[in-house]
Design a protein around this motif. Structure first.
Motif, PDB file in Angstrom:
ATOM      1  N   LEU A 124       0.794  -1.226   0.000  1.00 20.40           N
ATOM      2  CA  LEU A 124       0.000   0.000   0.000  1.00 20.40           C
ATOM      3  C   LEU A 124       0.833   1.286   0.000  1.00 20.40           C
ATOM      4  CD1 LEU A 124      -2.888   0.947  -0.036  1.00 20.40           C
ATOM      5  CD2 LEU A 124      -2.894   0.906   2.464  1.00 20.40           C
ATOM      6  N   LYS A 125       1.788   1.350   0.941  1.00 26.77           N
ATOM      7  CA  LYS A 125       2.521   2.591   1.103  1.00 26.77           C
ATOM      8  C   LYS A 125       3.327   2.930  -0.160  1.00 26.77           C
ATOM      9  CE  LYS A 125       5.428   4.785   4.560  1.00 26.77           C
ATOM     10  NZ  LYS A 125       6.762   4.536   3.976  1.00 26.77           N
ATOM     11  N   THR A 126       3.948   1.911  -0.741  1.00 27.47           N
ATOM     12  CA  THR A 126       4.782   2.144  -1.932  1.00 27.47           C
ATOM     13  C   THR A 126       3.941   2.536  -3.142  1.00 27.47           C
ATOM     14  OG1 THR A 126       6.296   0.499  -1.074  1.00 27.47           O
ATOM     15  CG2 THR A 126       6.598   1.133  -3.354  1.00 27.47           C
ATOM     16  N   VAL A 127       2.768   1.900  -3.276  1.00 28.31           N
ATOM     17  CA  VAL A 127       1.911   2.257  -4.411  1.00 28.31           C
ATOM     18  C   VAL A 127       1.368   3.674  -4.238  1.00 28.31           C
ATOM     19  CG1 VAL A 127      -0.293   1.736  -5.541  1.00 28.31           C
ATOM     20  CG2 VAL A 127       1.301  -0.116  -5.003  1.00 28.31           C
ATOM     21  N   GLU A 128       1.081   4.006  -2.978  1.00 32.01           N
ATOM     22  CA  GLU A 128       0.541   5.334  -2.693  1.00 32.01           C
ATOM     23  C   GLU A 128       1.575   6.416  -2.984  1.00 32.01           C
ATOM     24  OE1 GLU A 128      -2.057   7.097   0.984  1.00 32.01           O
ATOM     25  OE2 GLU A 128      -0.451   5.686   1.425  1.00 32.01           O
ATOM     26  N   GLU A 129       2.812   6.128  -2.641  1.00 30.83           N
ATOM     27  CA  GLU A 129       3.848   7.134  -2.820  1.00 30.83           C
ATOM     28  C   GLU A 129       5.167   6.498  -3.278  1.00 30.83           C
ATOM     29  OE1 GLU A 129       5.435  10.912  -0.231  1.00 30.83           O
ATOM     30  OE2 GLU A 129       3.800   9.700   0.568  1.00 30.83           O
ATOM     31  N   PRO A 130       5.199   6.070  -4.529  1.00 28.98           N
ATOM     32  CA  PRO A 130       6.435   5.421  -5.008  1.00 28.98           C
ATOM     33  C   PRO A 130       7.547   6.456  -5.195  1.00 28.98           C
ATOM     34  CG  PRO A 130       4.790   5.540  -6.776  1.00 28.98           C
ATOM     35  CD  PRO A 130       4.164   6.156  -5.568  1.00 28.98           C
ATOM     36  N   PRO A 131       8.801   5.986  -5.305  1.00 28.82           N
ATOM     37  CA  PRO A 131       9.884   6.911  -5.640  1.00 28.82           C
ATOM     38  C   PRO A 131       9.520   7.644  -6.940  1.00 28.82           C
ATOM     39  CG  PRO A 131      10.745   4.740  -5.119  1.00 28.82           C
ATOM     40  CD  PRO A 131       9.267   4.609  -5.145  1.00 28.82           C
ATOM     41  N   PRO A 132      10.013   8.877  -7.112  1.00 30.60           N
ATOM     42  CA  PRO A 132       9.557   9.708  -8.233  1.00 30.60           C
ATOM     43  C   PRO A 132       9.749   9.071  -9.615  1.00 30.60           C
ATOM     44  CG  PRO A 132      11.203  10.869  -6.894  1.00 30.60           C
ATOM     45  CD  PRO A 132      10.941   9.574  -6.221  1.00 30.60           C
ATOM     46  N   ALA A 133      10.738   8.183  -9.764  1.00 28.62           N
ATOM     47  CA  ALA A 133      10.989   7.616 -11.095  1.00 28.62           C
ATOM     48  C   ALA A 133      10.193   6.339 -11.348  1.00 28.62           C
ATOM     49  CB  ALA A 133      12.485   7.340 -11.258  1.00 28.62           C
ATOM     50  N   THR A 134       9.375   5.928 -10.386  1.00 32.16           N
ATOM     51  CA  THR A 134       8.632   4.670 -10.549  1.00 32.16           C
ATOM     52  C   THR A 134       7.143   4.934 -10.741  1.00 32.16           C
ATOM     53  OG1 THR A 134      10.219   3.425  -9.215  1.00 32.16           O
ATOM     54  CG2 THR A 134       8.008   2.486  -9.419  1.00 32.16           C
ATOM     55  N   VAL A 135       6.578   4.285 -11.762  1.00 28.48           N
ATOM     56  CA  VAL A 135       5.120   4.347 -11.983  1.00 28.48           C
ATOM     57  C   VAL A 135       4.573   2.923 -11.906  1.00 28.48           C
ATOM     58  CG1 VAL A 135       3.283   4.904 -13.629  1.00 28.48           C
ATOM     59  CG2 VAL A 135       5.277   6.418 -13.425  1.00 28.48           C
ATOM     60  N   PHE A 136       3.488   2.754 -11.163  1.00 31.32           N
ATOM     61  CA  PHE A 136       2.838   1.444 -11.068  1.00 31.32           C
ATOM     62  C   PHE A 136       1.681   1.336 -12.059  1.00 31.32           C
ATOM     63  CE2 PHE A 136       4.810   1.153  -6.856  1.00 31.32           C
ATOM     64  CZ  PHE A 136       5.147  -0.193  -6.825  1.00 31.32           C
ATOM     65  N   ILE A 137       1.598   0.187 -12.719  1.00 30.09           N
ATOM     66  CA  ILE A 137       0.375  -0.155 -13.449  1.00 30.09           C
ATOM     67  C   ILE A 137      -0.107  -1.477 -12.855  1.00 30.09           C
ATOM     68  CG2 ILE A 137      -0.715  -0.646 -15.663  1.00 30.09           C
ATOM     69  CD1 ILE A 137       1.464   0.942 -17.055  1.00 30.09           C
ATOM     70  N   LEU A 138      -1.198  -1.410 -12.095  1.00 28.93           N
ATOM     71  CA  LEU A 138      -1.763  -2.607 -11.476  1.00 28.93           C
ATOM     72  C   LEU A 138      -2.867  -3.130 -12.390  1.00 28.93           C
ATOM     73  CD1 LEU A 138      -2.092  -1.142  -7.858  1.00 28.93           C
ATOM     74  CD2 LEU A 138      -0.105  -2.255  -8.896  1.00 28.93           C
ATOM     75  N   VAL A 139      -2.962  -4.448 -12.475  1.00 26.62           N
ATOM     76  CA  VAL A 139      -3.965  -5.057 -13.356  1.00 26.62           C
ATOM     77  C   VAL A 139      -4.797  -6.042 -12.538  1.00 26.62           C
ATOM     78  CG1 VAL A 139      -4.319  -6.433 -15.445  1.00 26.62           C
ATOM     79  CG2 VAL A 139      -2.379  -4.848 -15.324  1.00 26.62           C
ATOM     80  N   ALA A 140      -6.118  -5.936 -12.644  1.00 24.55           N
ATOM     81  CA  ALA A 140      -6.990  -6.823 -11.868  1.00 24.55           C
ATOM     82  C   ALA A 140      -8.188  -7.248 -12.712  1.00 24.55           C
ATOM     83  CB  ALA A 140      -7.479  -6.117 -10.604  1.00 24.55           C
ATOM     84  N   ASP A 141      -8.664  -8.477 -12.470  1.00 21.70           N
ATOM     85  CA  ASP A 141      -9.873  -8.948 -13.173  1.00 21.70           C
ATOM     86  C   ASP A 141     -11.110  -8.230 -12.632  1.00 21.70           C
ATOM     87  OD1 ASP A 141      -8.172 -10.677 -14.377  1.00 21.70           O
ATOM     88  OD2 ASP A 141      -9.221 -12.514 -13.799  1.00 21.70           O
ATOM     89  N   ASP A 142     -11.116  -7.988 -11.334  1.00 21.94           N
ATOM     90  CA  ASP A 142     -12.225  -7.263 -10.718  1.00 21.94           C
ATOM     91  C   ASP A 142     -11.704  -6.561  -9.470  1.00 21.94           C
ATOM     92  OD1 ASP A 142     -11.921  -9.353  -8.942  1.00 21.94           O
ATOM     93  OD2 ASP A 142     -13.552 -10.499  -9.813  1.00 21.94           O
ATOM     94  N   LEU A 143     -12.587  -5.877  -8.768  1.00 20.57           N
ATOM     95  CA  LEU A 143     -12.157  -5.109  -7.602  1.00 20.57           C
ATOM     96  C   LEU A 143     -12.907  -5.568  -6.351  1.00 20.57           C
ATOM     97  CD1 LEU A 143     -11.989  -1.482  -9.082  1.00 20.57           C
ATOM     98  CD2 LEU A 143     -10.131  -3.126  -8.782  1.00 20.57           C
ATOM     99  N   PRO A 144     -12.424  -6.651  -5.716  1.00 17.44           N
ATOM    100  CA  PRO A 144     -13.073  -7.086  -4.478  1.00 17.44           C
ATOM    101  C   PRO A 144     -12.852  -6.051  -3.371  1.00 17.44           C
ATOM    102  CG  PRO A 144     -11.063  -8.350  -4.880  1.00 17.44           C
ATOM    103  CD  PRO A 144     -11.276  -7.488  -6.082  1.00 17.44           C
TER     104      PRO A 144
END
Ligand code: ZN
Length: 361
Positions: A124-144
């Motif tokens: 959670l914490k890293t996705v919320e505030e990753p280092p400036p050079a990192t971008v997350f793309i999360l992929v999910a079938d649905d959102l439980p």
């Protein structure tokens, strides 16, 4: 920029969001929707836009490698077990701290986030505030509900199953005969990956005919019912052949690339093989589900025929016959639903054939 999202078919809203994201990127995206709706292609297109020195020209070497999934700053994270676990989450967190190798950013694509409930607190914490050079793309079938905290930290981009008409047009544009494209479109379940494989699958028509032959072949004996169940499961296995070929081709290509780079073997081979096995299991279920849908249609037609001819004929047996037809249709629907719940396929098919057979005499 649209060139980046050429492979994302039938998702105009998602593509508009992706293009806006490419222009003004934030720290994390969550692409959610069914398998085969173009999420992976979208992730690669967005990664190209984020890694390309010109913001996603679609032409340069960076764009081409990102779109092919071979750019070193595009990191695909696949779970190894049944779910993304805490150890994997920790390795994602440490990967996020690294510096990009070539570009000014790195893009971490984490697949199957819907199976990451236990890993969410660690991520959670890293996705919320990753280092400036990192971008997350999360992929999910649905959102439980277990994903609601992490989902609220991302820009959400929803994907829908590709509409059947779009699948058909897409196949026709790719050179598939329209009549064939239409039956493939129906069998695709809104999945482009499945549509593409079925379109070139020589056994597809024969498998359909096989399912359609069931009502006329069941003769009320248990022997024939058991034989039908075996035959149908064997034809489902045949349906897996093109996917398995595609998978071994994928590994062969990766092995060739690794050799050219002087690497010892394919990096993450185990992860890739695990993913392929999961895809094969899913494929089997979809083959069976489609077959059952065809079967359901045959029995529904019969129900309509009984309903239409019954009262006119005025036979006392009319009501009993339509009652039987309703029960047959219901039995098929129940079998189809049970598929998603880890039911044993052979038992399920045996029971269904016996049920259909006993009622069709
Ligand atoms: Zn470029």
């Amino acid at each position: 920029m649209p060139a980046l999202f050429e492979a994302v078919v039938g998702q105009p809203k998602a593509v508009a969001q992706l293009m806006a994201a490419a222009r003004r990127p934030v720290h994390a995206y969550l692409l959610h929707g069914p398998v085969g709706s173009g999420r992976r292609a979208a992730a690669r297109g967005l990664a190209a836009a984020l890694l390309c020195p010109s913001g996603g020209c679609g032409q340069c070497n960076t764009c081409r490698r990102a779109l092919a999934g071979t750019h070193p700053d595009l990191v695909m994270v696949e779970r190894t077990g049944a779910a993304l676990d805490v150890d994997e989450a920790r390795s994602i967190v440490s990967r996020a701290q690294r510096r990009p190798l070539e570009s000014s950013r790195q893009v971490l694509v984490v697949t199957d986030l819907h199976l990451a409930a236990k890993a969410v607190p660690a991520l959670l914490k890293t996705v919320e505030e990753p280092p400036p050079a990192t971008v997350f793309i999360l992929v999910a079938d649905d959102l439980p509900p277990s994903l609601s905290t992490i989902a609220s930290r991302c820009v959400k981009i929803p994907f829908d199953p590709v509409p059947e008409a779009v699948v058909v047009d897409w196949l026709v544009a790719g050179g598939v005969d329209r009549a064939h494209a239409e039956s493939v479109g129906r069998a695709s379940g809104g999945r482009l990956d499945r549509a593409l494989l079925l379109a070139s699958d020589a056994g597809f028509v024969a498998r359909q005919d096989h399912w359609r032959s069931v009502p006329s072949r069941l003769d009320g004996t248990g022997a024939v019912a058991a034989e039908m169940a075996d035959e149908l499961l064997a034809s489902v296995d045949e349906g897996l052949v093109p996917l398995r070929q595609q998978h071994s081709q994928e590994l062969a290509t990766l092995a060739e690339q690794a050799e050219q780079l002087g690497a010892k073997g394919v990096q993450g081979r185990k992860q890739i093989e695990d993913r392929q096995k999961r895809e094969e299991r899913r494929w089997r279920t979809e083959e069976l589900r489609f077959g059952l849908a065809l079967l359901g249609e045959m029995f529904r037609d019969r129900l309509v025929a009984v309903a239409e001819s019954g009262p006119a004929a005025g036979t006392p047996g009319g009501a009993g016959e339509s009652h039987r037809a309703i029960r047959q249709v219901e039995a098929i629907d129940r079998a189809s639903e049970a598929l998603g719940r880890n039911a044993t396929e052979s038992l399920l098919m045996d029971a269904l054939m016996v049920e259909l057979s006993g009622m069709t005499e």
